[in-house]
Structures are given as C-alpha cells and as structure tokens.
Design a protein around this motif. Structure first.
Motif, mmCIF file in Angstrom:
data_model
loop_
_atom_site.group_PDB
_atom_site.id
_atom_site.type_symbol
_atom_site.label_atom_id
_atom_site.label_comp_id
_atom_site.label_asym_id
_atom_site.label_seq_id
_atom_site.Cartn_x
_atom_site.Cartn_y
_atom_site.Cartn_z
ATOM 1 N N SER A 1 -8.411 3.000 -2.957
ATOM 2 C CA SER A 1 -8.754 1.594 -3.188
ATOM 3 C C SER A 1 -9.196 0.915 -1.889
ATOM 4 O O SER A 1 -10.150 0.128 -1.875
ATOM 5 N N ILE A 2 -8.536 1.231 -0.801
ATOM 6 C CA ILE A 2 -8.920 0.684 0.500
ATOM 7 C C ILE A 2 -10.302 1.195 0.903
ATOM 8 O O ILE A 2 -11.125 0.449 1.450
ATOM 9 N N CYS A 3 -10.585 2.456 0.599
ATOM 10 C CA CYS A 3 -11.929 2.988 0.856
ATOM 11 C C CYS A 3 -12.967 2.212 0.046
ATOM 12 O O CYS A 3 -14.058 1.922 0.535
ATOM 13 N N HIS A 4 -12.607 1.856 -1.185
ATOM 14 C CA HIS A 4 -13.532 1.066 -1.997
ATOM 15 C C HIS A 4 -13.748 -0.314 -1.382
ATOM 16 O O HIS A 4 -14.854 -0.864 -1.446
ATOM 17 N N GLU A 5 -12.716 -0.876 -0.756
ATOM 18 C CA GLU A 5 -12.893 -2.130 -0.016
ATOM 19 C C GLU A 5 -13.950 -1.953 1.075
ATOM 20 O O GLU A 5 -14.780 -2.836 1.303
ATOM 21 N N GLU B 1 -17.331 -2.049 -0.471
ATOM 22 C CA GLU B 1 -17.719 -3.422 -0.794
ATOM 23 C C GLU B 1 -18.165 -4.165 0.464
ATOM 24 O O GLU B 1 -19.149 -4.918 0.435
ATOM 25 N N CYS C 1 -3.667 6.805 -4.182
ATOM 26 C CA CYS C 1 -4.650 5.981 -4.898
ATOM 27 C C CYS C 1 -4.868 4.644 -4.188
ATOM 28 O O CYS C 1 -5.948 4.054 -4.304
ATOM 29 N N ASN C 2 -3.890 4.184 -3.432
ATOM 30 C CA ASN C 2 -4.084 2.946 -2.674
ATOM 31 C C ASN C 2 -5.062 3.145 -1.529
ATOM 32 O O ASN C 2 -5.843 2.245 -1.216
ATOM 33 N N THR D 1 -16.290 9.661 -2.697
ATOM 34 C CA THR D 1 -16.543 9.158 -4.040
ATOM 35 C C THR D 1 -17.980 9.505 -4.408
ATOM 36 O O THR D 1 -18.878 9.449 -3.563
ATOM 37 N N ASP E 1 0.808 -1.219 0.000
ATOM 38 C CA ASP E 1 0.000 0.000 0.000
ATOM 39 C C ASP E 1 0.840 1.268 0.000
ATOM 40 O O ASP E 1 0.317 2.363 -0.195
#
Length: 128
Positions: A24-28, A31, A20-21, A103, A10
């Motif tokens: 991506s963790i926020c997108h995790e 999910e 940006c990582n 987002t 990360d």
C-alpha cells in the motif's frame, strides 16, 4: 523518490511492517509519481474511459521495518506492451535496500472491461 515514515498502523503484532501495508505504501509512491507528472489524481482514479488496475503484485523483504523508520522508495516503470506495464519499487532505509516490490498494471475501458492503450502521459514516462 518517495519518502515516508513507518507508522504504528503499518505494523503487525510482531511490531514489523505487515507485507500488504508496504504494498500500500508503494502504491502511495505510485500516486505521488503520477502527481509529479501533473496528473489530476481525482480525475485519473474516477475516469469513466480509462482504468489501470493492478493484475499482479509481489514483494520481497530483506530486512524488517519498524515504527518510526524513515524509508525512501524509488520507482522504475517498464513498458511490457501498449496495454501493460510494470512498476518496480525499491525500498531503502538508511541507504540499505530493505525490500523490493513489483506491480503489474493493465489499461482497460472500465465500461466495456476491454483492454486499451496506456494513456500517453504515462507512456512517455517509461524507462525504456
């Protein structure tokens, strides 16, 4: 709340989480939020009738994050209109706010690319 450890992958060459990582963790975390709503993620992300792409993203860092840090992410979903919503992410380390992200999502039909209403299961979960 979503909890995650920061891994070496990360981080950037300076040893801190690359921006940006963390997005991506926020997108995790998003999910995981959907999974907690009992949304079948495989079906949700491969649906031929509904897609919810991100149309805007931003992130602000207040303190650096390093490999091995344990973070907690809270989400706040905000309905903008019947087709658009935002998710605010607050990233904490040891109860300190270390980053905020946002987002913005729009609901579309992936075949026609036209906008449509957000699915009810997601719409019902908004903080209004």
């Amino acid at each position: 709340m979503y909890q995650r450890k920061i891994y070496f992958r990360d981080t950037d060459s300076a040893g801190v989480v690359y921006f940006c990582n963390l997005l991506s963790i926020c997108h995790e975390a998003y999910e995981e939020y959907l999974a907690n709503l009992k949304v079948n993620l495989k079906d949700f992300f491969s649906n031929q009738l509904i897609a919810i792409p991100i149309i805007h993203a931003e992130i602000d860092f207040f303190k650096p994050l390093f490999c091995g840090d344990l973070i907690n992410i809270t989400l706040n979903l905000i309905l903008i209109n019947e087709k658009v919503f935002e998710i605010e992410y607050h990233v904490f380390k040891d109860n300190d706010l270390v980053a905020k992200a946002l987002t913005k999502h729009i609901c579309i039909n992936p075949q026609t690319r036209k906008t449509q209403e957000i699915p009810l299961i997601i719409k019902q979960s908004f903080d209004t």
